[in-house]
Scaffold this active site. Structure first.
Site, PDB file in Angstrom:
ATOM      1  N   ARG A 152      43.115  67.442   7.629  1.00  0.00           N
ATOM      2  CA  ARG A 152      44.127  67.952   6.711  1.00  0.00           C
ATOM      3  C   ARG A 152      44.888  69.044   7.455  1.00  0.00           C
ATOM      4  O   ARG A 152      44.322  69.741   8.298  1.00  0.00           O
ATOM      5  CB  ARG A 152      43.491  68.526   5.448  1.00  0.00           C
ATOM      6  CG  ARG A 152      42.756  67.500   4.599  1.00  0.00           C
ATOM      7  CD  ARG A 152      42.188  68.161   3.358  1.00  0.00           C
ATOM      8  NE  ARG A 152      41.486  67.197   2.505  1.00  0.00           N
ATOM      9  CZ  ARG A 152      40.222  66.869   2.629  1.00  0.00           C
ATOM     10  NH1 ARG A 152      39.484  67.441   3.594  1.00  0.00           N
ATOM     11  NH2 ARG A 152      39.659  65.997   1.826  1.00  0.00           N
ATOM     12  N   LYS A 180      34.610  72.075   0.051  1.00  0.00           N
ATOM     13  CA  LYS A 180      34.565  70.969  -0.899  1.00  0.00           C
ATOM     14  C   LYS A 180      34.519  71.513  -2.323  1.00  0.00           C
ATOM     15  O   LYS A 180      34.630  72.716  -2.553  1.00  0.00           O
ATOM     16  CB  LYS A 180      33.345  70.078  -0.621  1.00  0.00           C
ATOM     17  CG  LYS A 180      33.210  69.651   0.838  1.00  0.00           C
ATOM     18  CD  LYS A 180      34.372  68.819   1.326  1.00  0.00           C
ATOM     19  CE  LYS A 180      34.280  67.396   0.873  1.00  0.00           C
ATOM     20  NZ  LYS A 180      35.332  66.534   1.443  1.00  0.00           N
ATOM     21  N   HIS A 212      50.457  64.835   6.236  1.00  0.00           N
ATOM     22  CA  HIS A 212      49.472  63.894   5.690  1.00  0.00           C
ATOM     23  C   HIS A 212      49.664  62.485   6.243  1.00  0.00           C
ATOM     24  O   HIS A 212      48.712  61.698   6.282  1.00  0.00           O
ATOM     25  CB  HIS A 212      49.548  63.864   4.160  1.00  0.00           C
ATOM     26  CG  HIS A 212      48.359  63.217   3.530  1.00  0.00           C
ATOM     27  ND1 HIS A 212      47.085  63.739   3.644  1.00  0.00           N
ATOM     28  CD2 HIS A 212      48.227  62.067   2.806  1.00  0.00           C
ATOM     29  CE1 HIS A 212      46.230  62.961   3.010  1.00  0.00           C
ATOM     30  NE2 HIS A 212      46.895  61.935   2.495  1.00  0.00           N
ATOM     31  N   ARG A 217      47.345  62.212   9.120  1.00  0.00           N
ATOM     32  CA  ARG A 217      45.957  61.986   8.695  1.00  0.00           C
ATOM     33  C   ARG A 217      45.760  60.522   8.292  1.00  0.00           C
ATOM     34  O   ARG A 217      44.773  59.898   8.686  1.00  0.00           O
ATOM     35  CB  ARG A 217      45.615  62.911   7.528  1.00  0.00           C
ATOM     36  CG  ARG A 217      44.206  62.735   6.943  1.00  0.00           C
ATOM     37  CD  ARG A 217      43.955  63.863   5.954  1.00  0.00           C
ATOM     38  NE  ARG A 217      42.862  63.639   5.029  1.00  0.00           N
ATOM     39  CZ  ARG A 217      41.584  63.922   5.261  1.00  0.00           C
ATOM     40  NH1 ARG A 217      41.228  64.410   6.439  1.00  0.00           N
ATOM     41  NH2 ARG A 217      40.658  63.726   4.341  1.00  0.00           N
ATOM     42  N   HIS A 253      35.271  62.901   4.404  1.00  0.00           N
ATOM     43  CA  HIS A 253      35.220  62.225   3.107  1.00  0.00           C
ATOM     44  C   HIS A 253      33.771  61.998   2.701  1.00  0.00           C
ATOM     45  O   HIS A 253      32.894  61.817   3.548  1.00  0.00           O
ATOM     46  CB  HIS A 253      35.949  60.872   3.170  1.00  0.00           C
ATOM     47  CG  HIS A 253      37.433  60.991   3.133  1.00  0.00           C
ATOM     48  ND1 HIS A 253      38.252  60.565   4.156  1.00  0.00           N
ATOM     49  CD2 HIS A 253      38.266  61.506   2.194  1.00  0.00           C
ATOM     50  CE1 HIS A 253      39.514  60.794   3.855  1.00  0.00           C
ATOM     51  NE2 HIS A 253      39.550  61.372   2.666  1.00  0.00           N
TER      52      HIS A 253
END
Length: 335
Positions: free
Chosen positions: A194, A219, A284, A287, A310
């Protein structure tokens, strides 16, 4: 939207000694407390409460929800000048339904935008419900099959991804515009990071000898997660020359400050135009490009998750830009 931090102060001081000094029953105490709170809500404008709420969110969510709240005010669904007492009297479920059913003649919002606005409004009412001990109710999303507030719009992310040729051309043009931003782009690409992760990385998270950079992610619920990305030695040498003997943030402006997201986005977009990329190149996009390329190379979802951070393969699948026909049946014959 005026900044202020007196919401909690106002709510924390609504109880006088009278409440505690009198010999009240529990029911009487609750009645006195709620009456004091109700009277205090008359003196607190909604914009003050909104500022306090936004300051409790992450930077990204705060920016998004601030825009959502202002958008709701522009179309007349709420007024930031109204006192919280008046806000408490609103039927928040009706406002939530109005957000989803707003006609295109009033404002042209996509379904995704409507759902973000709805999530924002629910978050605000949840916050106010908690700090007002339940006096302000929580907007409840609809679960009716034909009128759901939230539902899945698409399986794959909407963000475009560059192919190999476009990626090379983009980086080439970016290097001519801004050398530092060129390094940032490569940092994002190799690690599928990110943009906030790349811009916040510090020199103590780099090991030039081993060619690795550690990235920290925050997170949900404040849990920290670290990803370790290996970079080519050629890139690490360029990065080391750029950093020199500096300590602290890796990527900085001429004045020694952190690089702004708006400035970086502008540079990326400009490079994309010069490289004739058929869509706007944002941080983005890089990414999404990285995840897509790792998928094309045959990397397993678990390996990619170690790179991106993720938490599920479902999130990785969302970046899969391959065609529906490009599947296992094309590679294996069972008959």
């Amino acid at each position: 939207m005026r900044k202020g931090n007196s919401l909690h102060r106002n709510l924390d001081t609504i109880f006088g000694n009278e409440v505690y000094s009198n010999n009240l029953t529990h029911q009487e105490f609750l009645s006195v407390r709620n009456q004091h709170l109700w009277e205090k809500l008359r003196d607190i404008p909604l914009y003050e409460a909104v500022h306090t709420w936004l300051s409790s969110l992450t930077n990204h969510t705060s920016r998004s929800y601030r825009g959502s709240i202002l958008a709701l005010e522009r179309i007349g669904l709420i007024s930031l000048k109204m006192p919280l007492q008046q806000f408490a009297l609103l039927n928040h479920n009706i406002i939530l339904d109005a957000i989803k059913q707003i006609p295109t003649t009033v404002v042209c919002w996509s379904e995704g935008t409507k759902q973000v606005r709805a999530a924002c409004y629910i978050s605000l009412t949840k916050f106010l419900n908690r700090v007002t001990s339940g006096i302000i109710s929580i907007a409840q999303p609809s679960h009716q099959e034909s009128n759901k507030t939230f539902y899945k719009i698409r399986d794959l992310v909407k963000t475009n991804a560059m192919n190999q040729v476009e990626r090379v051309l983009f980086l080439e043009e970016l290097s001519k515009i801004n050398y530092r931003d060129w390094l940032i782009a490569q940092t994002i690409l190799q690690g599928a990071k990110r943009v906030t992760e790349a811009l916040s990385v510090t020199t103590d998270h780099i090991c030039f000898e081993n060619g690795v950079i550690s990235f920290n992610q925050i997170k949900s619920r404040g849990v920290f997660k670290t990803t370790i990305i290996t970079y080519p030695q050629k890139f690490m040498k360029l990065l080391q020359d750029y950093v020199g003997e500096r300590k602290g943030l890796v990527f900085i402006t001429k004045k020694g400050r952190g690089v702004g997201l708006k400035q970086l986005a502008g540079t990326f977009a400009k490079a994309g135009i010069k490289a004739h990329i058929p869509f706007k190149v944002t941080p983005h996009v890089l990414r999404a490009t990285a995840v897509t390329e790792y998928k094309k190379m045959g990397c397993s979802d678990s390996d990619i998750m170690k790179i991106t951070g993720h938490s599920s393969s479902k999130m990785i699948y969302a970046y899969d830009k391959s065609t529906i026909a490009d599947n296992a049946s094309k590679k294996v014959s069972l008959i």
